[in-house]
Design a protein around this motif. Structure first.
Motif, mmCIF file in Angstrom:
data_model
loop_
_atom_site.group_PDB
_atom_site.id
_atom_site.type_symbol
_atom_site.label_atom_id
_atom_site.label_comp_id
_atom_site.label_asym_id
_atom_site.label_seq_id
_atom_site.Cartn_x
_atom_site.Cartn_y
_atom_site.Cartn_z
ATOM 1 N N THR A 7 0.839 -1.205 0.000
ATOM 2 C CA THR A 7 0.000 0.000 0.000
ATOM 3 C C THR A 7 0.870 1.250 0.000
ATOM 4 O OG1 THR A 7 -1.748 -1.185 1.168
ATOM 5 C CG2 THR A 7 -1.846 1.222 1.223
ATOM 6 N N ARG A 8 1.921 1.229 0.788
ATOM 7 C CA ARG A 8 2.843 2.370 0.828
ATOM 8 C C ARG A 8 3.437 2.614 -0.559
ATOM 9 N NH1 ARG A 8 6.220 5.351 4.290
ATOM 10 N NH2 ARG A 8 8.317 5.614 3.494
ATOM 11 N N LYS A 40 -7.899 10.060 3.876
ATOM 12 C CA LYS A 40 -6.794 10.774 4.514
ATOM 13 C C LYS A 40 -6.220 9.941 5.654
ATOM 14 C CE LYS A 40 -6.785 15.337 4.866
ATOM 15 N NZ LYS A 40 -7.059 16.725 5.346
ATOM 16 N N GLY A 41 -7.081 9.292 6.404
ATOM 17 C CA GLY A 41 -6.626 8.443 7.505
ATOM 18 C C GLY A 41 -5.745 7.310 7.014
ATOM 19 N N SER A 42 -6.123 6.704 5.896
ATOM 20 C CA SER A 42 -5.313 5.621 5.328
ATOM 21 C C SER A 42 -3.939 6.125 4.907
ATOM 22 C CB SER A 42 -6.012 4.996 4.128
ATOM 23 O OG SER A 42 -7.194 4.359 4.516
ATOM 24 N N LEU A 43 -3.905 7.325 4.338
ATOM 25 C CA LEU A 43 -2.621 7.900 3.926
ATOM 26 C C LEU A 43 -1.728 8.123 5.134
ATOM 27 C CD1 LEU A 43 -3.832 10.523 1.284
ATOM 28 C CD2 LEU A 43 -2.787 8.298 0.840
ATOM 29 N N TYR A 44 -2.324 8.627 6.228
ATOM 30 C CA TYR A 44 -1.536 8.930 7.416
ATOM 31 C C TYR A 44 -1.102 7.674 8.180
ATOM 32 C CZ TYR A 44 -2.208 13.926 6.831
ATOM 33 O OH TYR A 44 -2.177 15.205 6.349
ATOM 34 N N VAL A 45 -1.684 6.551 7.866
ATOM 35 C CA VAL A 45 -1.200 5.295 8.448
ATOM 36 C C VAL A 45 0.195 4.979 7.886
ATOM 37 C CG1 VAL A 45 -1.543 2.776 8.403
ATOM 38 C CG2 VAL A 45 -3.466 4.295 8.937
ATOM 39 N N HIS A 46 0.401 5.337 6.616
ATOM 40 C CA HIS A 46 1.640 4.987 5.917
ATOM 41 C C HIS A 46 2.679 6.107 5.898
ATOM 42 C CE1 HIS A 46 -0.129 1.219 4.664
ATOM 43 N NE2 HIS A 46 -1.223 1.896 4.397
ATOM 44 N N PHE A 47 2.240 7.347 6.043
ATOM 45 C CA PHE A 47 3.132 8.505 6.036
ATOM 46 C C PHE A 47 2.676 9.461 7.127
ATOM 47 C CE2 PHE A 47 3.106 6.774 1.776
ATOM 48 C CZ PHE A 47 4.457 6.653 1.510
ATOM 49 N N LYS A 48 3.598 9.880 7.977
ATOM 50 C CA LYS A 48 3.200 10.720 9.118
ATOM 51 C C LYS A 48 2.684 12.082 8.673
ATOM 52 C CE LYS A 48 7.607 12.795 10.336
ATOM 53 N NZ LYS A 48 8.543 13.151 11.353
ATOM 54 N N ASP A 49 3.172 12.556 7.501
ATOM 55 C CA ASP A 49 2.699 13.834 6.977
ATOM 56 C C ASP A 49 3.043 13.924 5.487
ATOM 57 O OD1 ASP A 49 5.472 14.364 6.963
ATOM 58 O OD2 ASP A 49 5.368 15.590 8.767
ATOM 59 N N LYS A 50 2.597 15.009 4.874
ATOM 60 C CA LYS A 50 2.853 15.197 3.444
ATOM 61 C C LYS A 50 4.350 15.305 3.163
ATOM 62 C CE LYS A 50 2.214 18.941 0.764
ATOM 63 N NZ LYS A 50 1.568 20.036 0.032
ATOM 64 N N GLU A 51 5.104 15.867 4.067
ATOM 65 C CA GLU A 51 6.545 16.022 3.887
ATOM 66 C C GLU A 51 7.228 14.658 3.762
ATOM 67 O OE1 GLU A 51 10.323 17.539 3.407
ATOM 68 O OE2 GLU A 51 8.391 18.537 3.213
ATOM 69 N N GLN A 52 6.845 13.707 4.600
ATOM 70 C CA GLN A 52 7.437 12.368 4.527
ATOM 71 C C GLN A 52 7.074 11.701 3.202
ATOM 72 O OE1 GLN A 52 5.957 9.192 7.124
ATOM 73 N NE2 GLN A 52 8.091 8.677 7.619
ATOM 74 N N LEU A 53 5.826 11.870 2.774
ATOM 75 C CA LEU A 53 5.418 11.329 1.469
ATOM 76 C C LEU A 53 6.193 12.014 0.351
ATOM 77 C CD1 LEU A 53 3.707 9.666 -0.476
ATOM 78 C CD2 LEU A 53 1.866 11.354 -0.181
ATOM 79 N N ALA A 54 6.357 13.327 0.424
ATOM 80 C CA ALA A 54 7.079 14.062 -0.615
ATOM 81 C C ALA A 54 8.511 13.555 -0.746
ATOM 82 C CB ALA A 54 7.064 15.561 -0.304
#
Length: 195
Positions: A7-8, A40-54
């Motif tokens: 998923t990540r 949004k909750g699912s996204l935050y399970v895998h990345f603590k914030d947008k910066e980490q995803l970026a």
């Protein structure tokens, strides 16, 4: 690969073109939710914030670019051929090897003053690309294909700067006309290196 890791990776792969086209700041979590179809909750399970995803997305885009450049240069046996393949893979800006254009330019311009972590990722990628050019020239010199009177590092800096500058000019113009001029001069510079 675990379900969480899958998923990540899915989130990274679906978000990568979006970030590369819109930029980090302009990409909203709602945009990411739209392309992944995740909450949004699912996204935050895998990345603590947008910066980490970026940061993960920038790394993914840079690795994708590296793989495509490496694949192109590995197909040809000569040093000259490898340099030409390096040029060819990066200079058709209407059909870039990474969707959205060169991630080094896209993220580098945005992050240079605002995001030290991503700026460091881009600097590392630029140095790696230049090192690739240096290695090709050094191997060509060792094999006798190139003369040894020019500095491989200087040539790599000039070649890389010309390509990346041409990418910007061509993307802004919406055509490859300026890049064709740059490619012509780069190829002439490479021919000057030949023995």
């Amino acid at each position: 690969m675990s379900k969480a890791a899958q998923t990540r990776q899915f989130i990274i792969e679906r978000s990568a073109p979006l970030f590369n086209k819109k930029g980090i700041e302009a990409t909203a979590m709602s945009d990411i939710m739209a392309v992944t179809k995740l909450s949004k909750g699912s996204l935050y399970v895998h990345f603590k914030d947008k910066e980490q995803l970026a940061q993960a997305v920038v790394d993914y885009n840079l690795q994708l670019l590296d793989k495509k450049v490496s694949a192109a240069i590995s197909k040809v046996p000569t040093a000259k051929g490898k340099l030409l393949a390096f040029i060819d893979i990066l200079t058709n800006v209407m059909y870039p090897p990474v969707e959205g254009g060169c991630p080094m330019i896209n993220f580098g311009m945005e992050a240079d003053d605002t995001n030290p972590a991503i700026n460091k990722q881009i600097l590392t990628a630029i140095e790696r690309a230049q090192k690739t050019i240096v290695n090709i020239i050094e191997r060509g010199t060792e094999s006798g294909e190139f003369s040894s009177d020019k500095s491989p590092r200087e040539f790599a800096t000039i070649m890389f700067a010309m390509i990346e500058g041409g990418v910007v000019m061509s993307r802004v113009a919406g055509n490859n006309n300026k890049m064709k001029i740059i490619v012509k001069y780069l190829k002439a510079m490479i021919d000057e290196q030949l023995k």
